[in-house]
Enzyme design. Structure first.
Site, short mmCIF file in Angstrom:
data_model
loop_
_atom_site.label_atom_id
_atom_site.label_comp_id
_atom_site.label_asym_id
_atom_site.label_seq_id
_atom_site.Cartn_x
_atom_site.Cartn_y
_atom_site.Cartn_z
N ASN A 7 0.88 -1.17 0.00
CA ASN A 7 0.00 0.00 0.00
C ASN A 7 0.92 1.23 0.00
OD1 ASN A 7 -1.45 2.29 0.85
ND2 ASN A 7 -3.06 1.02 1.71
N GLU A 34 -3.97 1.86 -2.84
CA GLU A 34 -4.02 3.32 -2.61
C GLU A 34 -3.10 4.08 -3.56
OE1 GLU A 34 -5.53 5.24 0.99
OE2 GLU A 34 -4.37 3.72 2.06
N ASP A 145 -3.96 -5.06 1.00
CA ASP A 145 -4.20 -4.43 2.29
C ASP A 145 -5.57 -4.92 2.75
OD1 ASP A 145 -4.89 -2.88 4.43
OD2 ASP A 145 -4.45 -0.95 3.47
N ASN A 147 -6.91 -4.67 5.77
CA ASN A 147 -7.52 -3.89 6.84
C ASN A 147 -8.17 -4.79 7.90
OD1 ASN A 147 -7.03 -1.02 6.76
ND2 ASN A 147 -8.12 -0.97 4.79
N ASP A 217 -1.39 -6.23 6.02
CA ASP A 217 -1.05 -6.46 4.61
C ASP A 217 -0.62 -7.92 4.48
OD1 ASP A 217 -1.04 -3.54 3.41
OD2 ASP A 217 -0.13 -3.47 5.41
N ASP A 246 2.84 4.72 4.96
CA ASP A 246 2.66 4.18 6.31
C ASP A 246 2.65 2.64 6.31
OD1 ASP A 246 0.26 4.53 4.94
OD2 ASP A 246 -0.88 5.19 6.69
N HIS A 247 2.66 2.02 5.12
CA HIS A 247 2.71 0.55 5.02
C HIS A 247 4.07 0.10 4.48
CE1 HIS A 247 -1.78 -0.23 5.15
NE2 HIS A 247 -1.76 1.07 4.93
#
Length: 256
Positions: A7, A34, A145, A147, A217, A246-247
């Site tokens: 991501n 994303e 991802d 989530n 992830d 951030d991933h």
DNA sequence: ATGGTAGTCTAACTA
């Protein structure tokens, strides 16, 4: 065959990071989430120069997914079959005889919200899709991802990340287990059982430095590929770079 | 419970 999921939280911002990481890590296939780019803005020329073909399904501002591969990407599909979705969150293709499904699962915001209901409906639609794909393509990798943090090893504090918390709630984890029950295996957990192998860290409160993250992830391999998974991990390197996503990329390696 | 940071796009939404 090295297969990864990342991501990037805006491919416009992270294209230099992606180029650097492709040259250092040298994956064969990468699923991106994303991207936040409309298709006409996708940097396919720059990625070709890096040695990767790409297929993509994007939109303005939010979401957006893509698959990159050194080899040809065949039988491409965008979106979930029979699920009318205004959000660009799914793309699939076949590479070197392996079917790859790349998902950007709905975040869900909070329990009891419309977004949470959408997340559960979206996961149900994905369940039906994977069921069909497995019949047509026994050699299947589902990555993205998710989530969802699969279990307590995948969170820093199980008292906080509990049955009533977004990303770890009972219904989300049940939906995830229903996907596995179709005949999929968490690639990382086939080879590693330790806790705190995180793939995402909040930008705030020095979360990466303190390793206060989540493992959301994932790279899943089908029954037919289970014995082919010879390596798996999370490459935390690019999370430490300047202006990072951030991933971090999650990956697995298949024997062939 | 809130807010902390980041991206997109300059207001507010999403994560």
């Amino acid at each position: 065959m090295k297969i990864a999921s990342w991501n990037v939280n805006s491919l416009n911002v992270r294209l230099p990071h992606l180029q650097q990481w492709l040259s250092e890590f040298a994956p064969d296939v990468v699923g991106l989430q994303e991207t936040k780019l409309e298709d006409h803005r996708f940097p396919d020329d720059a990625l070709l120069e890096a040695g990767y073909r790409s297929v993509f399904h994007g939109q303005k501002t939010y979401n957006g997914v893509a698959l990159l591969a050194r080899q040809a990407l065949e039988n491409v599909r965008t979106g979930i079959p029979n699920f009318d979705d205004p959000q660009a969150r799914a793309i699939a293709a076949t590479v070197n005889g392996v079917r790859i499904i790349n998902l950007y699962v709905v975040n869900g915001q909070d329990l009891g919200t419309d977004k949470y209901d959408y997340k559960l409906r979206w996961l149900e639609a994905v369940h039906g899709w994977i069921d069909e794909e497995l019949k047509a393509h026994p050699k299947l990798v589902v990555l993205g991802d998710f989530n969802i943090a699969p279990d307590d090893r995948d969170v820093p504090d199980a008292a906080v990340w509990n049955d009533d918390h977004i990303l770890t709630s009972t219904a989300e984890r049940a939906a995830y287990r229903r996907l596995l029950a179709l005949g999929l295996h968490d690639g990382l957990r086939l080879l590693h059982d330790e806790a705190a192998l995180f793939s995402w860290w909040d930008y705030r409160q020095a979360a990466f430095r303190r390793n206060l993250g989540l493992r959301i992830d994932l790279t899943l391999a089908s029954d037919a590929l289970k014995s082919e998974v010879i390596e798996a991990g999370i490459d935390t390197t690019p999370r430490g770079w300047e202006r990072p996503s951030d991933h971090a990329p999650a990956w697995l390696r298949l024997r062939s």
